[in-house]
Design a protein around this motif. Sequence first.
Motif, PDB file in Angstrom:
ATOM      1  N   LEU A 136       0.503  -0.894  -0.105  1.00  0.00           N
ATOM      2  CA  LEU A 136       0.181  -0.133  -0.390  1.00  0.00           C
ATOM      3  C   LEU A 136       0.524   1.333   0.420  1.00  0.00           C
ATOM      4  CD1 LEU A 136      -3.260   0.796   2.245  1.00  0.00           C
ATOM      5  CD2 LEU A 136      -1.308   2.131   2.360  1.00  0.00           C
ATOM      6  N   PHE A 137       0.771   2.034  -0.465  1.00  0.00           N
ATOM      7  CA  PHE A 137       1.072   3.087  -0.603  1.00  0.00           C
ATOM      8  C   PHE A 137       0.642   4.465  -0.271  1.00  0.00           C
ATOM      9  CE2 PHE A 137       4.097   1.266  -3.869  1.00  0.00           C
ATOM     10  CZ  PHE A 137       5.499   1.816  -3.369  1.00  0.00           C
ATOM     11  N   ALA A 138       0.435   4.884   0.323  1.00  0.00           N
ATOM     12  CA  ALA A 138      -0.556   6.024   0.628  1.00  0.00           C
ATOM     13  C   ALA A 138       0.676   7.669   0.885  1.00  0.00           C
ATOM     14  CB  ALA A 138      -1.021   6.176   2.498  1.00  0.00           C
ATOM     15  N   LYS A 139      -0.531   8.723   0.182  1.00  0.00           N
ATOM     16  CA  LYS A 139       0.085  10.169  -0.246  1.00  0.00           C
ATOM     17  C   LYS A 139      -0.490  10.711   1.058  1.00  0.00           C
ATOM     18  CE  LYS A 139       1.399  10.259  -4.786  1.00  0.00           C
ATOM     19  NZ  LYS A 139       0.941  11.113  -6.015  1.00  0.00           N
ATOM     20  N   VAL A 140      -0.065  11.613   2.363  1.00  0.00           N
ATOM     21  CA  VAL A 140      -0.766  12.494   2.930  1.00  0.00           C
ATOM     22  C   VAL A 140      -0.085  13.552   2.303  1.00  0.00           C
ATOM     23  CG1 VAL A 140      -1.463  13.622   5.058  1.00  0.00           C
ATOM     24  CG2 VAL A 140      -0.802  11.054   4.710  1.00  0.00           C
ATOM     25  N   ARG A 141      -1.362  14.989   1.353  1.00  0.00           N
ATOM     26  CA  ARG A 141      -1.343  16.446   1.180  1.00  0.00           C
ATOM     27  C   ARG A 141      -1.758  17.348   2.037  1.00  0.00           C
ATOM     28  NH1 ARG A 141      -2.303  14.646  -5.240  1.00  0.00           N
ATOM     29  NH2 ARG A 141      -4.341  13.326  -4.005  1.00  0.00           N
ATOM     30  N   GLU A 142      -0.843  18.454   1.493  1.00  0.00           N
ATOM     31  CA  GLU A 142      -1.498  19.807   2.126  1.00  0.00           C
ATOM     32  C   GLU A 142      -1.274  19.430   3.872  1.00  0.00           C
ATOM     33  OE1 GLU A 142      -5.095  20.512   0.457  1.00  0.00           O
ATOM     34  OE2 GLU A 142      -4.393  20.586  -1.373  1.00  0.00           O
ATOM     35  N   ILE A 143      -0.458  19.365   4.118  1.00  0.00           N
ATOM     36  CA  ILE A 143      -0.225  19.746   5.579  1.00  0.00           C
ATOM     37  C   ILE A 143       1.123  20.291   6.119  1.00  0.00           C
ATOM     38  CG2 ILE A 143      -0.739  17.264   6.026  1.00  0.00           C
ATOM     39  CD1 ILE A 143       1.646  15.951   6.004  1.00  0.00           C
ATOM     40  N   HIS A 189       6.038   9.520  13.246  1.00  0.00           N
ATOM     41  CA  HIS A 189       5.782   9.236  14.563  1.00  0.00           C
ATOM     42  C   HIS A 189       4.354   7.917  14.064  1.00  0.00           C
ATOM     43  CE1 HIS A 189       4.503   8.480  18.465  1.00  0.00           C
ATOM     44  NE2 HIS A 189       3.263   8.739  18.504  1.00  0.00           N
ATOM     45  N   ILE A 190       3.581   8.325  13.430  1.00  0.00           N
ATOM     46  CA  ILE A 190       2.058   7.204  12.794  1.00  0.00           C
ATOM     47  C   ILE A 190       3.013   6.346  11.951  1.00  0.00           C
ATOM     48  CG2 ILE A 190       0.514   6.609  11.283  1.00  0.00           C
ATOM     49  CD1 ILE A 190      -0.281   9.381  12.120  1.00  0.00           C
ATOM     50  N   ALA A 191       3.912   6.387  11.105  1.00  0.00           N
ATOM     51  CA  ALA A 191       4.961   5.252   9.713  1.00  0.00           C
ATOM     52  C   ALA A 191       5.945   4.718  11.162  1.00  0.00           C
ATOM     53  CB  ALA A 191       5.810   6.051   9.373  1.00  0.00           C
ATOM     54  N   GLN A 192       6.564   5.331  12.332  1.00  0.00           N
ATOM     55  CA  GLN A 192       7.151   4.529  13.284  1.00  0.00           C
ATOM     56  C   GLN A 192       6.149   3.187  14.536  1.00  0.00           C
ATOM     57  OE1 GLN A 192       9.451   7.103  15.988  1.00  0.00           O
ATOM     58  NE2 GLN A 192      11.183   5.795  16.737  1.00  0.00           N
ATOM     59  N   ASP A 248       8.894   8.555   0.184  1.00  0.00           N
ATOM     60  CA  ASP A 248       9.444  10.272  -0.210  1.00  0.00           C
ATOM     61  C   ASP A 248       8.493  11.513   0.640  1.00  0.00           C
ATOM     62  OD1 ASP A 248       9.753  11.793  -2.091  1.00  0.00           O
ATOM     63  OD2 ASP A 248       8.204  11.105  -3.599  1.00  0.00           O
ATOM     64  N   ILE A 249       9.261  12.868   0.577  1.00  0.00           N
ATOM     65  CA  ILE A 249       8.737  13.550   0.477  1.00  0.00           C
ATOM     66  C   ILE A 249       8.881  14.792   0.613  1.00  0.00           C
ATOM     67  CG2 ILE A 249      10.739  14.491   2.327  1.00  0.00           C
ATOM     68  CD1 ILE A 249       9.276  14.944   4.918  1.00  0.00           C
ATOM     69  N   GLY A 250       7.564  15.763   1.076  1.00  0.00           N
ATOM     70  CA  GLY A 250       7.721  17.104  -0.382  1.00  0.00           C
ATOM     71  C   GLY A 250       7.636  18.600   0.542  1.00  0.00           C
ATOM     72  N   ALA A 251       7.209  19.305   0.409  1.00  0.00           N
ATOM     73  CA  ALA A 251       7.605  20.390   1.227  1.00  0.00           C
ATOM     74  C   ALA A 251       5.984  20.543   2.562  1.00  0.00           C
ATOM     75  CB  ALA A 251       7.337  21.733   0.399  1.00  0.00           C
ATOM     76  N   VAL A 268       3.639  13.894   2.374  1.00  0.00           N
ATOM     77  CA  VAL A 268       4.550  13.167   2.717  1.00  0.00           C
ATOM     78  C   VAL A 268       3.871  10.664   2.125  1.00  0.00           C
ATOM     79  CG1 VAL A 268       5.160  11.660   4.973  1.00  0.00           C
ATOM     80  CG2 VAL A 268       4.544  13.596   5.155  1.00  0.00           C
ATOM     81  N   MET A 269       4.701  10.428   1.581  1.00  0.00           N
ATOM     82  CA  MET A 269       3.846   9.460   1.156  1.00  0.00           C
ATOM     83  C   MET A 269       4.499   7.644   2.415  1.00  0.00           C
ATOM     84  SD  MET A 269       4.827   7.358  -2.500  1.00  0.00           S
ATOM     85  CE  MET A 269       4.334   8.974  -3.645  1.00  0.00           C
TER      86      MET A 269
END
Length: 165
Positions: free
Chosen positions: A88-95, A105-108, A116-119, A122-123
């Motif tokens: 599964l891939f999950a992108k969390v955007r506009e954060i 923290h959730i990933a841990q 992957d990470i942007g400004a 997070v993916m």
Amino acid sequence: MKNRWIALYVENQVGVLAQVAGLFSGKSYNLQSLTVGTTEDPTVSRMTICVMSDDVTFEQIKKQLNRMVEVIKVIDLTNVPIHMKEILFAKVREINAAQIEEVFHIAQVFQVQVSDIGADSVMLECKLTERRNNELIELLKTKFRNIEVVRGGAVAIEAISTSCR
């Protein structure tokens, strides 16, 4: 009605996937999950299939699959100790920065990778059981408003020991 799991060893030929899928659609059986990959033998592929059905229908499905010329072996994984994972891939955007930290923290906690990470995004890359992936998605939905989820089907292999599922 419950989820039933089948592993199929099939000839690695053009059209075999379409024939197997055609069997399910022709009989109006709904596939919950389907994954296919080659095995250690490049002439053989293994399919992992999940179908929601009752006992009688499931027995019929197995018989029909066994009749197909391209099917080498049908294995019922429903009540067998197995190791199973789903990608599964999950992108969390506009954060914002604090929310990015929360995603880390959730990933841990879920023991998944940040791939992957942007400004402001997070993916996460997850190789968990279907249940754990569902739990992760529900948590992300409650905490963040803009998420995108892409799931692959589950893959499964029979366990060596009897202490797992």
